[in-house]
Design a protein around this motif. Structure first.
Motif, PDB file in Angstrom:
ATOM      1  N   LYS A  14      18.530  23.316  24.563  1.00  0.00           N
ATOM      2  CA  LYS A  14      17.172  22.821  23.725  1.00  0.00           C
ATOM      3  C   LYS A  14      17.014  21.637  24.410  1.00  0.00           C
ATOM      4  O   LYS A  14      15.267  20.751  23.972  1.00  0.00           O
ATOM      5  CB  LYS A  14      17.001  23.026  22.352  1.00  0.00           C
ATOM      6  CG  LYS A  14      16.323  23.893  22.374  1.00  0.00           C
ATOM      7  CD  LYS A  14      16.530  25.242  20.984  1.00  0.00           C
ATOM      8  CE  LYS A  14      17.622  25.831  21.378  1.00  0.00           C
ATOM      9  NZ  LYS A  14      18.634  26.584  20.151  1.00  0.00           N
TER      10      LYS A  14
ATOM     11  N   ILE B 257      14.822  21.408  27.689  1.00  0.00           N
ATOM     12  CA  ILE B 257      13.568  21.885  27.122  1.00  0.00           C
ATOM     13  C   ILE B 257      12.866  20.752  26.647  1.00  0.00           C
ATOM     14  O   ILE B 257      11.417  20.722  27.018  1.00  0.00           O
ATOM     15  CB  ILE B 257      13.734  23.468  26.314  1.00  0.00           C
ATOM     16  CG1 ILE B 257      14.573  24.466  26.913  1.00  0.00           C
ATOM     17  CG2 ILE B 257      12.308  23.205  26.016  1.00  0.00           C
ATOM     18  CD1 ILE B 257      14.963  25.275  26.615  1.00  0.00           C
ATOM     19  N   ARG B 258      13.188  20.170  25.540  1.00  0.00           N
ATOM     20  CA  ARG B 258      12.156  19.231  24.638  1.00  0.00           C
ATOM     21  C   ARG B 258      12.130  18.426  25.957  1.00  0.00           C
ATOM     22  O   ARG B 258      11.565  17.464  25.582  1.00  0.00           O
ATOM     23  CB  ARG B 258      12.663  18.470  23.594  1.00  0.00           C
ATOM     24  CG  ARG B 258      12.352  18.013  22.652  1.00  0.00           C
ATOM     25  CD  ARG B 258      13.092  18.030  20.938  1.00  0.00           C
ATOM     26  NE  ARG B 258      14.467  17.382  21.252  1.00  0.00           N
ATOM     27  CZ  ARG B 258      14.688  17.581  21.273  1.00  0.00           C
ATOM     28  NH1 ARG B 258      15.673  18.739  20.928  1.00  0.00           N
ATOM     29  NH2 ARG B 258      16.475  16.775  21.289  1.00  0.00           N
TER      30      ARG B 258
ATOM     31  N   THR C 285       9.451  19.246  28.769  1.00  0.00           N
ATOM     32  CA  THR C 285       7.960  19.308  28.122  1.00  0.00           C
ATOM     33  C   THR C 285       7.699  18.119  27.895  1.00  0.00           C
ATOM     34  O   THR C 285       6.367  18.106  27.871  1.00  0.00           O
ATOM     35  CB  THR C 285       8.773  20.172  26.721  1.00  0.00           C
ATOM     36  OG1 THR C 285       9.176  20.530  26.276  1.00  0.00           O
ATOM     37  CG2 THR C 285       6.748  20.550  26.015  1.00  0.00           C
TER      38      THR C 285
ATOM     39  N   LEU D 261       4.298  16.966  29.425  1.00  0.00           N
ATOM     40  CA  LEU D 261       2.591  16.249  28.970  1.00  0.00           C
ATOM     41  C   LEU D 261       2.382  15.322  29.461  1.00  0.00           C
ATOM     42  O   LEU D 261       1.702  14.458  29.660  1.00  0.00           O
ATOM     43  CB  LEU D 261       2.881  16.107  28.097  1.00  0.00           C
ATOM     44  CG  LEU D 261       3.532  17.899  27.146  1.00  0.00           C
ATOM     45  CD1 LEU D 261       3.649  17.309  25.877  1.00  0.00           C
ATOM     46  CD2 LEU D 261       2.376  18.391  26.701  1.00  0.00           C
TER      47      LEU D 261
ATOM     48  N   HIS E 122       1.192  20.389  22.550  1.00  0.00           N
ATOM     49  CA  HIS E 122       1.112  21.618  22.787  1.00  0.00           C
ATOM     50  C   HIS E 122       0.228  21.418  24.275  1.00  0.00           C
ATOM     51  O   HIS E 122      -0.633  20.516  24.767  1.00  0.00           O
ATOM     52  CB  HIS E 122      -0.227  22.901  22.201  1.00  0.00           C
ATOM     53  CG  HIS E 122      -0.558  24.123  22.294  1.00  0.00           C
ATOM     54  ND1 HIS E 122       0.617  24.419  22.618  1.00  0.00           N
ATOM     55  CD2 HIS E 122      -1.491  24.632  22.956  1.00  0.00           C
ATOM     56  CE1 HIS E 122      -0.099  25.625  22.924  1.00  0.00           C
ATOM     57  NE2 HIS E 122      -1.738  25.780  23.028  1.00  0.00           N
ATOM     58  N   LEU E 123       0.586  22.757  24.926  1.00  0.00           N
ATOM     59  CA  LEU E 123       0.004  22.535  26.571  1.00  0.00           C
ATOM     60  C   LEU E 123      -0.152  23.931  26.944  1.00  0.00           C
ATOM     61  O   LEU E 123       0.641  24.872  26.801  1.00  0.00           O
ATOM     62  CB  LEU E 123       1.173  21.927  27.562  1.00  0.00           C
ATOM     63  CG  LEU E 123       0.890  21.873  29.085  1.00  0.00           C
ATOM     64  CD1 LEU E 123      -0.462  20.556  28.918  1.00  0.00           C
ATOM     65  CD2 LEU E 123       1.650  22.104  29.842  1.00  0.00           C
TER      66      LEU E 123
ATOM     67  N   VAL F 181       2.924  26.150  25.636  1.00  0.00           N
ATOM     68  CA  VAL F 181       4.218  25.530  25.481  1.00  0.00           C
ATOM     69  C   VAL F 181       3.949  24.768  24.584  1.00  0.00           C
ATOM     70  O   VAL F 181       2.589  24.099  24.159  1.00  0.00           O
ATOM     71  CB  VAL F 181       5.034  24.779  26.471  1.00  0.00           C
ATOM     72  CG1 VAL F 181       5.669  26.050  27.239  1.00  0.00           C
ATOM     73  CG2 VAL F 181       4.752  24.312  27.455  1.00  0.00           C
TER      74      VAL F 181
ATOM     75  N   GLU G 186       6.012  22.110  20.854  1.00  0.00           N
ATOM     76  CA  GLU G 186       7.364  21.244  20.665  1.00  0.00           C
ATOM     77  C   GLU G 186       6.672  20.717  19.240  1.00  0.00           C
ATOM     78  O   GLU G 186       5.556  20.176  19.087  1.00  0.00           O
ATOM     79  CB  GLU G 186       6.973  20.239  21.481  1.00  0.00           C
ATOM     80  CG  GLU G 186       8.118  19.359  21.212  1.00  0.00           C
ATOM     81  CD  GLU G 186      10.177  19.431  21.658  1.00  0.00           C
ATOM     82  OE1 GLU G 186      10.191  20.311  22.415  1.00  0.00           O
ATOM     83  OE2 GLU G 186      11.459  19.430  20.720  1.00  0.00           O
TER      84      GLU G 186
ATOM     85  N   ASN H 142      13.905  20.973  14.929  1.00  0.00           N
ATOM     86  CA  ASN H 142      13.184  20.529  16.329  1.00  0.00           C
ATOM     87  C   ASN H 142      12.706  22.047  16.361  1.00  0.00           C
ATOM     88  O   ASN H 142      13.233  22.720  15.947  1.00  0.00           O
ATOM     89  CB  ASN H 142      14.266  20.400  17.446  1.00  0.00           C
ATOM     90  CG  ASN H 142      14.451  18.877  17.693  1.00  0.00           C
ATOM     91  OD1 ASN H 142      13.161  18.732  18.508  1.00  0.00           O
ATOM     92  ND2 ASN H 142      15.350  18.409  17.648  1.00  0.00           N
TER      93      ASN H 142
ATOM     94  N   PHE I 242      10.616  24.697  19.589  1.00  0.00           N
ATOM     95  CA  PHE I 242      10.291  24.626  20.600  1.00  0.00           C
ATOM     96  C   PHE I 242       9.483  25.841  20.390  1.00  0.00           C
ATOM     97  O   PHE I 242       9.886  27.238  20.134  1.00  0.00           O
ATOM     98  CB  PHE I 242      11.307  24.444  21.545  1.00  0.00           C
ATOM     99  CG  PHE I 242      10.995  24.566  23.235  1.00  0.00           C
ATOM    100  CD1 PHE I 242       9.723  23.506  23.352  1.00  0.00           C
ATOM    101  CD2 PHE I 242      10.941  25.999  23.654  1.00  0.00           C
ATOM    102  CE1 PHE I 242       9.601  24.356  24.604  1.00  0.00           C
ATOM    103  CE2 PHE I 242      10.734  26.234  24.782  1.00  0.00           C
ATOM    104  CZ  PHE I 242       9.841  25.224  25.492  1.00  0.00           C
TER     105      PHE I 242
END
Ligand SMILES: [Zn+2]
Lengths: 311, 412
Positions: A5, A8-9, A12, A16, B244-245, B261, B263, B277, B279
Motif C-alpha cells: 500500500k 501504491i501511495r 500515486t 500526480l 484524485h486523478l 485513482v 488517495e 490511508n 486508497f
C-alpha cells in the motif's frame, strides 16, 4: 500488505506530480488555426463555412441525440479548456452548457462574455410566452421557441453573429472571413429560392409534429403546426391525447406527422396508420442521418421530405 | 445646392455699381468656378443616394426579419441578479425485516428537502450552496463554496464546504445517484449520506498530447467523516489531504471508459501521528444505445489502512489494520420513462468489536426507476443483506424525488 500500500501511495503521488509537471510544458506556438467549440453541429458548420481552414471546430452534442438532453463528456471539457471561442444557442435550448463551461473553468465563455457567440442574437423569436410560466405546462421553452436552426433564413443571422466575433478576436484575418461569409450568404440565398420553389405545394397545409421544435420550419414554408404528439413539451403521449389527435388529424385533413429520428416512433406510427397519414423524418441536427452532413444537404433533405409528403 | 445659389445671388448683388470692368471679369470667373463646384457636388450626392438605395435593397434581401421584432431578448430575459433557486424533496418509505434497530426502520419520511442556491459572484467566481432540512427538524449545511475560475495554469479552485472529489460516488449529490441509498462502502467508511467537508481544492485538466483526458484534483479538507463514517477519526482539527486523478477515454462515439485513482490521508485519533490511508480505484464503462437507452457498468473499491496507537485487539485477527470494501453497479436506462439496475456490495467494517473482523457485509440490491417527467422520479428498491453478525436483513425502499425551480447538476 502495508508495504504494498505504501508503494501504491508513493506511485500515486509520483503519477500526480509527473502529470502536473507535464502539463506545465508550454504548448506549441505559431500560426495555429483558431480553436472553436460549438454546442451543436449546426453552429460548427456555420463557423466552418466562414472560418474555413483558419478555424479548427469541434462540437459537443452528437447529432443523433436530442440537444435538450446531452451529457457532456470529459473530452468536451478538455476541448473547451483549449479553445479560443465558444458558440452556443443562447436561450434555454442547451441547459447543460453552463455546467460544462463551469467544469472547464472558462468564465470568458459564459453567456454574454467576450468569447461567447450567442447564435440567437438578432433572431426573430416565435412562441414567446405571454404569461407567467409554470412547469405544469410541461418542460417548456421559457424565452420562446429555441429551435430556430430549422429556418435557413436564420442561418444568415447566425453567420453574421459568427463573422462579427471572428473579426473581433482575429482582426488579422477579417477580410478572409468577410469574403467567405459573403460567398456563403449568396449561395444560401440561391438555395433558399430553390427550396421555396420546391416546397411551394406546402404553403397553407397543416402538419402534426412530435415536439414543439417545428415552428421555424413551418414559418419558413407557410405551414400550420398547432398540435403535437407530446401533450405538453417533454411529456410522452397518453392514450387520451392520442384519441384526441386521431379526431383532430381526420378533421383537419393532416397528411404528415413530422419528427426527428431520436423520438420513439411507435405512437406516431400507430396514429398515422389509423388516420392514413405519413410519418415523415425531419432532422433537427446536421448529421442526424447519413447524407445530411452540411448545411445545404441538411436543408435539402428536410425540404425534399416535406414537399414529397404533402404532394 | 440652394445655399450655393443664394451665395451666388448674394455675390452678384454685392457687386458695387461703380466696380470696374476688371473686377466684373474676375467675379464672372469666380461664379463659373462656383457653379462647377455646385455641379460636381450634385453628381456626388446623386451617386451616393443611388448607392444608399442599392445597399438598402441588398440589406432587405439579406435580413428578411420583419422589424420591429415582436419580442426582443432584453425584454423577455428575467433580471439575472437573483440567484438560481431550486428545491429537491426526497421522500423515502422503508420496510426492514430486522428487529434490532427500531429507530430507522418501517417509516415514511421526508429524508431530505434540499434548498439549492447558486449564482456567479463576479466575472471570476461562483457561489453554490445546498441547505438540507429533514423531518427530524435538523438543518445541515451540505455545501457552501466559492468556485474560482481561471487561476494560473488553468486551474479551478473551490473554497468552503463541498463534496470532496474522492472516488466516483462521494462527489455526487444524493438526488443524482442511481440507488436509494449510497453503496455500503461509502456509508461505512465515509458516512451514511457520503461526506461533505470544509476545505480547499484545486482541479486542472492536464494538457497532454493524448486522445485520453486526464484531470487532477488535490485538496485539503477538515478531518473526520460524514455521519456514521468510520474511515477517519472524529477529530476535525487534523486535516485530511486528498488527491484524485481521473483518466477518461472515448472508445467510440457512444462508448467511453473512465478510470480514477484516489488517495486520502488523515488522522484517526487526536494524535497527529496516527494515520488513516484511504486508497481508491473507480472504473466506469458507459455505452449509449440510442436516445434514452444507455448501459452503465460502474465499480469502485476502497482500501483502508489504519495505524493504531494501542492495538486493543488481538493482533492475529487483523494485524496490519487493513480493511477494504467495494461495489459493482449495473444500470440500464430502458426508455425516457424507465430505468433499472443491480448493485453488489461488500465492505469490511472498521468496527473491531466483532466476532470476526475479516468477515464483511454483503449486499444484493435491485431497483426500478420510473421517471414521470424530467423533474419527478419514483424508485423501488429491494436489498438482501448478509450482516457481519451472521443475520440476514431484507429491506424494501420506495422513494420519490421531486425537483422545483432551477437546479443544475454539476458535471462529474
Ligand atoms: Zn424543445
Amino acid at each position: 500488505m502495508f508495504k504494498l500500500k505504501y508503494l501504491i501511495r508513493k506511485s500515486t503521488v509520483i503519477t500526480l506530480l509527473s502529470c502536473v509537471a507535464l502539463s506545465t510544458v508550454p504548448c506549441h506556438a505559431g500560426e495555429n488555426p483558431l480553436k472553436v467549440v460549438a454546442t451543436q453541429t449546426m453552429y460548427s458548420s456555420v463557423v466552418k463555412e466562414i472560418g474555413k481552414d483558419r478555424v479548427d471546430v469541434k462540437y459537443v452534442a452528437p447529432p443523433k441525440f436530442n440537444v435538450h438532453f446531452i451529457q457532456p463528456k470529459p473530452t468536451d471539457v478538455r476541448n473547451i479548456t483549449k479553445a479560443d471561442l465558444y458558440v452556443d444557442a443562447g436561450l434555454d435550448l442547451e441547459a447543460w452548457s453552463d455546467s460544462l463551461l463551469e467544469a472547464a473553468g472558462k468564465p470568458e465563455f459564459f453567456r454574454g462574455r467576450e468569447k461567447n457567440v450567442d447564435m440567437s442574437k438578432g433572431i426573430r423569436l416565435l412562441e414567446v410566452p405571454d404569461h407567467q410560466l409554470s412547469r405544469a405546462e410541461g418542460d417548456i421553452h421559457i424565452y420562446g421557441n429555441p429551435h430556430y436552426n430549422m429556418n435557413p433564413e436564420n442561418v444568415k443571422i447566425m453567420a453574421e453573429n459568427v463573422l462579427e466575433k471572428l473579426k473581433s478576436i482575429d482582426p488579422a484575418n477579417a477580410s478572409y472571413y468577410e469574403a467567405n461569409e459573403k460567398a456563403f450568404i449568396s449561395r444560401l440565398n440561391e438555395k433558399i429560392t430553390e427550396w421555396k420553389k420546391l416546397c411551394a405545394n406546402c404553403a397553407g397545409q397543416e402538419i402534426l409534429s412530435y415536439h414543439k421544435d417545428i415552428a421555424y420550419f413551418a414559418d419558413f414554408l407557410g405551414l400550420k403546426a398547432e398540435q403535437y404528439i407530446e401533450p405538453k413539451p417533454g411529456i410522452p403521449p397518453t392514450p387520451k391525447h392520442l384519441e384526441f389527435l386521431e379526431e383532430y388529424v381526420k378533421a383537419n385533413h393532416i397528411k404528415a406527422i413530422v419528427m426527428p429520428t431520436y423520438y420513439p416512433k411507435d405512437a406516431a406510427e400507430v396514429l398515422a396508420k389509423r388516420v392514413g397519414a405519413k410519418v415523415v423524418t425531419i432532422c433537427q441536427n446536421i448529421g442526424e442521418l447519413p447524407g445530411t452532413d452540411d448545411i445545404f444537404s441538411f436543408f435539402d433533405y428536410n425540404f425534399n421530405q416535406i414537399s414529397e409528403a404533402l404532394k | 445646392m440652394r445655399i450655393a445659389l443664394i451665395l451666388i445671388l448674394f455675390l452678384i448683388f454685392m457687386i458695387p455699381k461703380e466696380a470696374c470692368a476688371e473686377d466684373i471679369a474676375a467675379l464672372e470667373a469666380q461664379v463659373k468656378q462656383l457653379t462647377q463646384v455646385v455641379y460636381s457636388l450634385k453628381t456626388t450626392v446623386d451617386t451616393q443616394q443611388q448607392e444608399i438605395a442599392d445597399l438598402k435593397k441588398t440589406y432587405q434581401i439579406k435580413y428578411q426579419t420583419p422589424t420591429p421584432q415582436p419580442a426582443s431578448l432584453a425584454t423577455i430575459l428575467p433580471p439575472k441578479f437573483t440567484p438560481e433557486i431550486g428545491a429537491v424533496a426526497d421522500v423515502v418509505a422503508k420496510l426492514d425485516s430486522s428487529k434490532v434497530d427500531p429507530e430507522n426502520v418501517n417509516r415514511v419520511s421526508v429524508r431530505e428537502l434540499e434548498l439549492v442556491l447558486g449564482s456567479n459572484v463576479d466575472p471570476y467566481s461562483r457561489l453554490d450552496a445546498t441547505i438540507a432540512f429533514n423531518d427530524k427538524n435538523e438543518i445541515d449545511l451540505e455545501e457552501a463554496y466559492l468556485t474560482r475560475f481561471g487561476l494560473p495554469f488553468g486551474t479551478t479552485a473551490r473554497i468552503g464546504e463541498f463534496l470532496p472529489k474522492i472516488g466516483k460516488m462521494v462527489p455526487v449529490h444524493r438526488d443524482s445517484i442511481d440507488t436509494v441509498d449510497e453503496p455500503f462502502v461509502i456509508q461505512r467508511y465515509f458516512g451514511d449520506e457520503g461526506m461533505h467537508k470544509a476545505g480547499v481544492d484545486l482541479t486542472k485538466v492536464l494538457d497532454l498530447p493524448l486522445p485520453s483526458v486526464h484531470q487532477v484534483t488535490v485538496g485539503v479538507i477538515e478531518g473526520g467523516n460524514g455521519d456514521g463514517g468510520t474511515a477517519f477519526g472524529p477529530a476535525r482539527r487534523r486535516p485530511t489531504l486528498y488527491g484524485h486523478l481521473k483518466n477518461y477515454i472515448d472508445i467510440t462515439d457512444v462508448t467511453n471508459f473512465e478510470l480514477g485513482v484516489s488517495e486520502a490521508v488523515g488522522s484517526n485519533d487526536n494524535d497527529a501521528s496516527f494515520k488513516t490511508n484511504v486508497f481508491g480505484v473507480d472504473a466506469t464503462l458507459r455505452h449509449t444505445i440510442a436516445q434514452d437507452k444507455e448501459i452503465k457498468l460502474q465499480g469502485e473499491t476502497f482500501v483502508l489502512n489504519r495505524r493504531e496507537s494501542i492495538d486493543e485487539f488481538d493482533a492475529t485477527t487483523n494485524p496490519s489494520g487493513d480493511f477494504w470494501g467495494g461495489y459493482g453497479l449495473f444500470d440500464v436506462r430502458l426508455s425516457s420513462q424507465w430505468g433499472a439496475g443491480f448493485r453488489f456490495d461488500y465492505v469490511e467494517p472498521v468496527d473491531r468489536l466483532l466476532a470476526d473482523p475479516n468477515k464483511g457485509e454483503i449486499g444484493y440490491t435491485g431497483y426500478l426507476t420510473f421517471y414521470q417527467s424530467e423533474f419527478a422520479r419514483l424508485r423501488a428498491q429491494l436489498s438482501h443483506i448478509y450482516l457481519t453478525n451472521g443475520s440476514i436483513d431484507d429491506r424494501v425502499f420506495l422513494q420519490g424525488t421531486f425537483a422545483i425551480g432551477e437546479h443544475k447538476h454539476k458535471l462529474q
